[in-house]
Design a protein around this motif. Structure first.
Motif, PDB file in Angstrom:
ATOM      1  N   GLY A  28     -37.111 -23.981  54.334  1.00  0.00           N
ATOM      2  CA  GLY A  28     -36.335 -22.828  54.778  1.00  0.00           C
ATOM      3  C   GLY A  28     -36.721 -21.542  54.063  1.00  0.00           C
ATOM      4  N   HIS A  29     -37.883 -21.548  53.403  1.00  0.00           N
ATOM      5  CA  HIS A  29     -38.341 -20.348  52.700  1.00  0.00           C
ATOM      6  C   HIS A  29     -38.825 -19.307  53.701  1.00  0.00           C
ATOM      7  CE1 HIS A  29     -39.248 -22.752  48.752  1.00  0.00           C
ATOM      8  NE2 HIS A  29     -37.958 -22.647  49.020  1.00  0.00           N
ATOM      9  N   ARG A  30     -38.452 -18.047  53.466  1.00  0.00           N
ATOM     10  CA  ARG A  30     -38.842 -16.997  54.408  1.00  0.00           C
ATOM     11  C   ARG A  30     -39.882 -16.053  53.828  1.00  0.00           C
ATOM     12  NH1 ARG A  30     -35.200 -16.914  58.578  1.00  0.00           N
ATOM     13  NH2 ARG A  30     -36.834 -15.815  59.722  1.00  0.00           N
ATOM     14  N   ALA A  31     -40.392 -16.362  52.640  1.00  0.00           N
ATOM     15  CA  ALA A  31     -41.501 -15.615  52.060  1.00  0.00           C
ATOM     16  C   ALA A  31     -42.651 -16.586  51.874  1.00  0.00           C
ATOM     17  CB  ALA A  31     -41.118 -14.996  50.716  1.00  0.00           C
ATOM     18  N   PHE A  47     -52.189 -12.079  50.712  1.00  0.00           N
ATOM     19  CA  PHE A  47     -51.206 -11.629  51.702  1.00  0.00           C
ATOM     20  C   PHE A  47     -49.829 -12.186  51.352  1.00  0.00           C
ATOM     21  CE2 PHE A  47     -54.380 -10.088  54.576  1.00  0.00           C
ATOM     22  CZ  PHE A  47     -55.414 -11.012  54.581  1.00  0.00           C
ATOM     23  N   VAL A  48     -48.794 -11.405  51.755  1.00  0.00           N
ATOM     24  CA  VAL A  48     -47.416 -11.873  51.670  1.00  0.00           C
ATOM     25  C   VAL A  48     -46.759 -11.650  53.016  1.00  0.00           C
ATOM     26  CG1 VAL A  48     -45.176 -11.667  50.531  1.00  0.00           C
ATOM     27  CG2 VAL A  48     -47.270 -11.220  49.232  1.00  0.00           C
ATOM     28  N   TYR A  49     -46.059 -12.681  53.500  1.00  0.00           N
ATOM     29  CA  TYR A  49     -45.248 -12.568  54.707  1.00  0.00           C
ATOM     30  C   TYR A  49     -43.779 -12.706  54.316  1.00  0.00           C
ATOM     31  CZ  TYR A  49     -48.758 -12.489  58.365  1.00  0.00           C
ATOM     32  OH  TYR A  49     -49.772 -12.112  59.211  1.00  0.00           O
ATOM     33  N   SER A  50     -42.972 -11.820  54.883  1.00  0.00           N
ATOM     34  CA  SER A  50     -41.540 -11.864  54.658  1.00  0.00           C
ATOM     35  C   SER A  50     -40.846 -11.905  56.010  1.00  0.00           C
ATOM     36  CB  SER A  50     -41.100 -10.635  53.855  1.00  0.00           C
ATOM     37  OG  SER A  50     -39.699 -10.558  53.775  1.00  0.00           O
ATOM     38  N   TYR A  51     -40.068 -12.929  56.254  1.00  0.00           N
ATOM     39  CA  TYR A  51     -39.416 -13.098  57.555  1.00  0.00           C
ATOM     40  C   TYR A  51     -40.424 -12.929  58.686  1.00  0.00           C
ATOM     41  CZ  TYR A  51     -35.063 -13.003  54.954  1.00  0.00           C
ATOM     42  OH  TYR A  51     -34.053 -13.303  54.070  1.00  0.00           O
ATOM     43  N   ARG A  94     -41.470 -19.257  48.943  1.00  0.00           N
ATOM     44  CA  ARG A  94     -40.281 -19.144  48.112  1.00  0.00           C
ATOM     45  C   ARG A  94     -39.138 -18.598  48.943  1.00  0.00           C
ATOM     46  NH1 ARG A  94     -40.163 -13.623  46.539  1.00  0.00           N
ATOM     47  NH2 ARG A  94     -38.291 -14.068  45.345  1.00  0.00           N
ATOM     48  N   GLN A  95     -37.931 -18.706  48.400  1.00  0.00           N
ATOM     49  CA  GLN A  95     -36.788 -18.126  49.093  1.00  0.00           C
ATOM     50  C   GLN A  95     -36.945 -16.612  49.127  1.00  0.00           C
ATOM     51  OE1 GLN A  95     -33.010 -19.230  47.540  1.00  0.00           O
ATOM     52  NE2 GLN A  95     -33.303 -21.412  47.863  1.00  0.00           N
ATOM     53  N   ALA A  96     -36.513 -16.017  50.213  1.00  0.00           N
ATOM     54  CA  ALA A  96     -36.620 -14.565  50.323  1.00  0.00           C
ATOM     55  C   ALA A  96     -35.512 -13.871  49.540  1.00  0.00           C
ATOM     56  CB  ALA A  96     -36.573 -14.144  51.787  1.00  0.00           C
ATOM     57  N   HIS A  97     -34.377 -14.544  49.403  1.00  0.00           N
ATOM     58  CA  HIS A  97     -33.258 -13.935  48.678  1.00  0.00           C
ATOM     59  C   HIS A  97     -32.544 -15.005  47.879  1.00  0.00           C
ATOM     60  CE1 HIS A  97     -33.676 -10.117  50.669  1.00  0.00           C
ATOM     61  NE2 HIS A  97     -33.755 -10.743  51.811  1.00  0.00           N
ATOM     62  N   GLY A  98     -31.613 -14.575  47.025  1.00  0.00           N
ATOM     63  CA  GLY A  98     -30.844 -15.543  46.251  1.00  0.00           C
ATOM     64  C   GLY A  98     -31.374 -15.691  44.847  1.00  0.00           C
ATOM     65  N   ASP A  99     -30.793 -16.615  44.101  1.00  0.00           N
ATOM     66  CA  ASP A  99     -31.114 -16.761  42.689  1.00  0.00           C
ATOM     67  C   ASP A  99     -32.396 -17.542  42.427  1.00  0.00           C
ATOM     68  OD1 ASP A  99     -27.592 -17.150  41.856  1.00  0.00           O
ATOM     69  OD2 ASP A  99     -28.833 -15.370  42.091  1.00  0.00           O
ATOM     70  N   ASN A 100     -32.807 -18.388  43.332  1.00  0.00           N
ATOM     71  CA  ASN A 100     -33.979 -19.223  43.073  1.00  0.00           C
ATOM     72  C   ASN A 100     -35.228 -18.497  43.556  1.00  0.00           C
ATOM     73  OD1 ASN A 100     -32.358 -21.327  42.084  1.00  0.00           O
ATOM     74  ND2 ASN A 100     -31.968 -22.027  44.146  1.00  0.00           N
TER      75      ASN A 100
ATOM     76  N   GLY B  96     -41.632  -4.524  47.657  1.00  0.00           N
ATOM     77  CA  GLY B  96     -40.348  -4.597  48.318  1.00  0.00           C
ATOM     78  C   GLY B  96     -39.562  -5.817  47.907  1.00  0.00           C
ATOM     79  N   SER B  97     -38.727  -6.305  48.793  1.00  0.00           N
ATOM     80  CA  SER B  97     -37.787  -7.362  48.430  1.00  0.00           C
ATOM     81  C   SER B  97     -38.480  -8.671  48.077  1.00  0.00           C
ATOM     82  CB  SER B  97     -36.804  -7.602  49.574  1.00  0.00           C
ATOM     83  OG  SER B  97     -37.507  -8.025  50.730  1.00  0.00           O
TER      84      SER B  97
END
Lengths: 114, 113
Positions: A28-31, A47-51, A94-100, B96-97
């Motif tokens: 479920g990682h969005r990055a 490269f980095v992909y986010s969502y 990795r997770q896109a948001h949150g503590d981890n 960014g984020s």
């Protein structure tokens, strides 16, 4: 499950070939990330992909073309590579948001350009 | 400029001989410091995440600590199977984020029986 799966494990291609590297994760990682690693060097960000959208391109030559068709998959399309592009290509997520915030890596694709 | 420096570059230990690896960093907006283990030809294997000064994490013979400018990976009574390259990385706010994982050059650890 913290598994990131990369295929193929090894790839030999000629300078005129077109090939693709694949990366899959079901955490479920969005990055998602592509790194290039030469022998005895640290991983180097490509490269980095986010969502599913490209957010970072570290001035990578256009013969490398990334694609993120959905939240679980990341591809790297290769065309007209040079021998100096031979390296270990690593995918991470990795997770896109949150503590981890830790990133998990696949085992890599060992690419040899002949 | 964000930077991660690891020392020493290489470390040879006898089995059972404890030691420490160092990772010093300068980064704007630290969002996490990570330790990875990498075996030859394989992808980095996640070990620890540290977020704030004073934090410590342990796993078997490994213990990671964090200060405001550096992190240490302590190896207690190492075994030959601990031989690997240990990578330190920081997550910065650049990009960014999602941020960017910046790696040090690693410490290659060899443990002789």
């Amino acid at each position: 499950d913290t598994e990131v799966t990369q295929t193929p494990k090894h790839l030999v291609m000629g300078m005129t070939n077109k090939k693709s590297l694949k990366c899959e994760q079901h955490m479920g990682h969005r990055a998602m990330y592509w790194y290039k690693q030469k022998a005895k060097k640290p991983p180097e960000l490509m490269f980095v992909y986010s969502y599913e959208k490209l957010s970072i391109n570290e001035s990578v030559p256009s013969r490398f073309s990334p694609e993120c068709p959905n939240s679980s998959l990341l591809n790297l399309h290769l065309h007209a590579l040079q021998p100096e592009d031979s390296a270990l290509y690593l995918c991470a997520s990795r997770q896109a948001h949150g503590d981890n915030t830790e990133a998990f890596f696949g085992q890599g694709t060992r690419l040899t350009v002949v | 400029e964000d930077q991660v420096t690891q020392s020493p570059e290489a470390l040879r230990l006898q089995e059972g001989e404890s030691s420490s690896l160092n990772c010093s960093y300068t980064v704007s907006g630290l969002r996490g410091l990570f330790w990875y283990r990498q075996d030859p030809g394989k992808g980095p294997e996640f070990l620890f995440t540290l977020y704030s000064a004073g934090e410590e994490k342990e796993k078997e013979r490994l213990k990671a600590t964090l200060t405001k400018k550096e992190s240490f990976l302590h190896i207690t009574a190492p075994k030959p199977e601990d031989s690997a390259t240990y990578l330190c990385a920081v997550l910065s706010s650049y990009g960014g984020s999602q941020g960017n994982l910046i790696f040090g050059k690693g410490t290659k650890l060899s443990v002789k029986p």
